[in-house]
Design a protein around this motif. Structure first.
Motif, PDB file in Angstrom:
ATOM      1  N   PHE A 140       0.823  -1.200   0.000  1.00 32.60           N
ATOM      2  CA  PHE A 140       0.000   0.000   0.000  1.00 32.60           C
ATOM      3  C   PHE A 140       0.867   1.264   0.000  1.00 32.60           C
ATOM      4  CE2 PHE A 140      -3.368  -2.872   0.681  1.00 32.60           C
ATOM      5  CZ  PHE A 140      -4.586  -2.199   0.592  1.00 32.60           C
ATOM      6  N   ASN A 141       1.910   1.295   0.830  1.00 35.11           N
ATOM      7  CA  ASN A 141       2.799   2.460   0.869  1.00 35.11           C
ATOM      8  C   ASN A 141       3.448   2.703  -0.493  1.00 35.11           C
ATOM      9  OD1 ASN A 141       2.250   2.989   3.555  1.00 35.11           O
ATOM     10  ND2 ASN A 141       4.045   1.883   4.304  1.00 35.11           N
TER      11      ASN A 141
ATOM     12  N   PHE B 114       2.366   1.744  -3.428  1.00 31.92           N
ATOM     13  CA  PHE B 114       1.318   2.105  -4.392  1.00 31.92           C
ATOM     14  C   PHE B 114       1.022   3.605  -4.344  1.00 31.92           C
ATOM     15  CE2 PHE B 114      -3.145   2.466  -5.758  1.00 31.92           C
ATOM     16  CZ  PHE B 114      -3.147   1.714  -6.919  1.00 31.92           C
ATOM     17  N   PHE B 115       0.847   4.135  -3.142  1.00 37.23           N
ATOM     18  CA  PHE B 115       0.463   5.539  -3.018  1.00 37.23           C
ATOM     19  C   PHE B 115       1.659   6.491  -3.007  1.00 37.23           C
ATOM     20  CE2 PHE B 115      -3.322   3.324  -1.489  1.00 37.23           C
ATOM     21  CZ  PHE B 115      -4.256   3.888  -2.350  1.00 37.23           C
ATOM     22  N   GLU B 116       2.738   6.133  -2.337  1.00 37.37           N
ATOM     23  CA  GLU B 116       3.903   7.025  -2.283  1.00 37.37           C
ATOM     24  C   GLU B 116       4.569   7.175  -3.642  1.00 37.37           C
ATOM     25  OE1 GLU B 116       6.495   5.643   0.844  1.00 37.37           O
ATOM     26  OE2 GLU B 116       4.998   6.069   2.393  1.00 37.37           O
TER      27      GLU B 116
ATOM     28  N   LYS C  78       2.991   6.823  -6.475  1.00 37.48           N
ATOM     29  CA  LYS C  78       1.945   7.256  -7.414  1.00 37.48           C
ATOM     30  C   LYS C  78       1.654   6.234  -8.512  1.00 37.48           C
ATOM     31  CE  LYS C  78       2.838  12.172  -6.556  1.00 37.48           C
ATOM     32  NZ  LYS C  78       2.668  12.066  -5.197  1.00 37.48           N
ATOM     33  N   LYS C  79       1.664   4.956  -8.153  1.00 41.85           N
ATOM     34  CA  LYS C  79       1.373   3.904  -9.126  1.00 41.85           C
ATOM     35  C   LYS C  79      -0.075   3.951  -9.587  1.00 41.85           C
ATOM     36  CE  LYS C  79       5.126   0.851  -7.978  1.00 41.85           C
ATOM     37  NZ  LYS C  79       5.561  -0.476  -7.558  1.00 41.85           N
ATOM     38  N   GLU C  80      -0.937   4.521  -8.748  1.00 45.08           N
ATOM     39  CA  GLU C  80      -2.335   4.676  -9.133  1.00 45.08           C
ATOM     40  C   GLU C  80      -2.453   5.495 -10.423  1.00 45.08           C
ATOM     41  OE1 GLU C  80      -6.489   6.457  -7.326  1.00 45.08           O
ATOM     42  OE2 GLU C  80      -4.593   7.162  -6.497  1.00 45.08           O
TER      43      GLU C  80
ATOM     44  N   LYS D 232     -12.555   4.581 -10.856  1.00 41.03           N
ATOM     45  CA  LYS D 232     -12.168   4.907  -9.481  1.00 41.03           C
ATOM     46  C   LYS D 232     -12.724   3.848  -8.538  1.00 41.03           C
ATOM     47  CE  LYS D 232     -10.027   8.331  -7.385  1.00 41.03           C
ATOM     48  NZ  LYS D 232      -8.760   7.947  -6.887  1.00 41.03           N
TER      49      LYS D 232
ATOM     50  N   TYR E 266     -10.855   1.139  -5.333  1.00 39.04           N
ATOM     51  CA  TYR E 266      -9.689   0.267  -5.208  1.00 39.04           C
ATOM     52  C   TYR E 266     -10.114  -1.172  -4.937  1.00 39.04           C
ATOM     53  CZ  TYR E 266      -7.548   4.810  -4.586  1.00 39.04           C
ATOM     54  OH  TYR E 266      -7.155   6.104  -4.762  1.00 39.04           O
TER      55      TYR E 266
ATOM     56  N   SER F 209     -11.903   5.184  -0.730  1.00 41.03           N
ATOM     57  CA  SER F 209     -10.547   5.301  -0.186  1.00 41.03           C
ATOM     58  C   SER F 209     -10.195   3.988   0.504  1.00 41.03           C
ATOM     59  CB  SER F 209     -10.501   6.445   0.830  1.00 41.03           C
ATOM     60  OG  SER F 209      -9.367   6.345   1.659  1.00 41.03           O
TER      61      SER F 209
ATOM     62  N   GLU G 110      -8.868   3.747   3.132  1.00 29.73           N
ATOM     63  CA  GLU G 110      -9.064   3.977   4.564  1.00 29.73           C
ATOM     64  C   GLU G 110     -10.534   4.172   4.904  1.00 29.73           C
ATOM     65  OE1 GLU G 110      -6.455   7.255   5.262  1.00 29.73           O
ATOM     66  OE2 GLU G 110      -4.674   6.002   5.121  1.00 29.73           O
TER      67      GLU G 110
END
Length: 152
Positions: free
Chosen positions: A31-32, A34-36, A38-40, A51, A53, A138, A140
């Motif tokens: 998860f880190n 993926f988001f850090e 910017k693989k999204e 949109k 996940y 999200s 989260e």
């Protein structure tokens, strides 16, 4: 719990193979990354991306290990980005249940898989071997669990 018949679709994302002992660390790392990193964004550029996940899981090495793929729904016609995996999810019937973000996912999976589904007269379709979490807004936020099922 509700039953939903869903047509075939595609999920593209990034995966890690893990087990019960390592899953917290491995999934946190996935998860880190993926988001850090910017693989999204690379997935959102794929044709038909939507949109929301997906956390797609399938067992490997019997039930000793499993792969967890974090990704998005796409049309399946685009070339996946380097290092990503494109999985086709076949048409089937799913048992679906919604959970608030406060609910522990491992506890939710255990209750849903081993109690709720059997209590409704169904069994997980283990031949398909694809189960997923869906986070509409999200990772989260509130989430849904989707399990392919057959009549018990």
């Amino acid at each position: 719990m509700k039953l939903i018949e869903r047509d075939a679709f595609h999920i593209c994302g990034y995966a890690v193979e893990t087990d019960a002992k390592q899953n917290a660390d491995d999934l946190s790392g996935l998860f880190n990354d993926f988001f850090e990193n910017k693989k999204e964004l690379s997935l959102l550029n794929l044709q038909g991306s939507k949109k929301g996940y997906y956390g797609l899981m399938w067992y490997t090495q019997g039930h000793e290990k499993y792969c967890y793929l974090l990704g998005l729904e796409v049309s399946g016609e685009s070339e996946p980005p380097a290092g990503s995996i494109l999985k086709t999810i076949p048409k089937t019937t799913y048992a679906v249940s919604c959970y608030p973000h406060e609910k522990d996912a491992i506890e939710a999976w255990s209750e849903f898989f081993f109690t709720d589904i059997p209590n409704e007269g169904y069994a997980p379709d283990e031949q398909l071997n694809l189960y997923f979490e869906f986070f509409p807004k999200s990772v989260e936020g509130d989430y849904e669990l989707w399990v392919p099922v057959v009549k018990a």
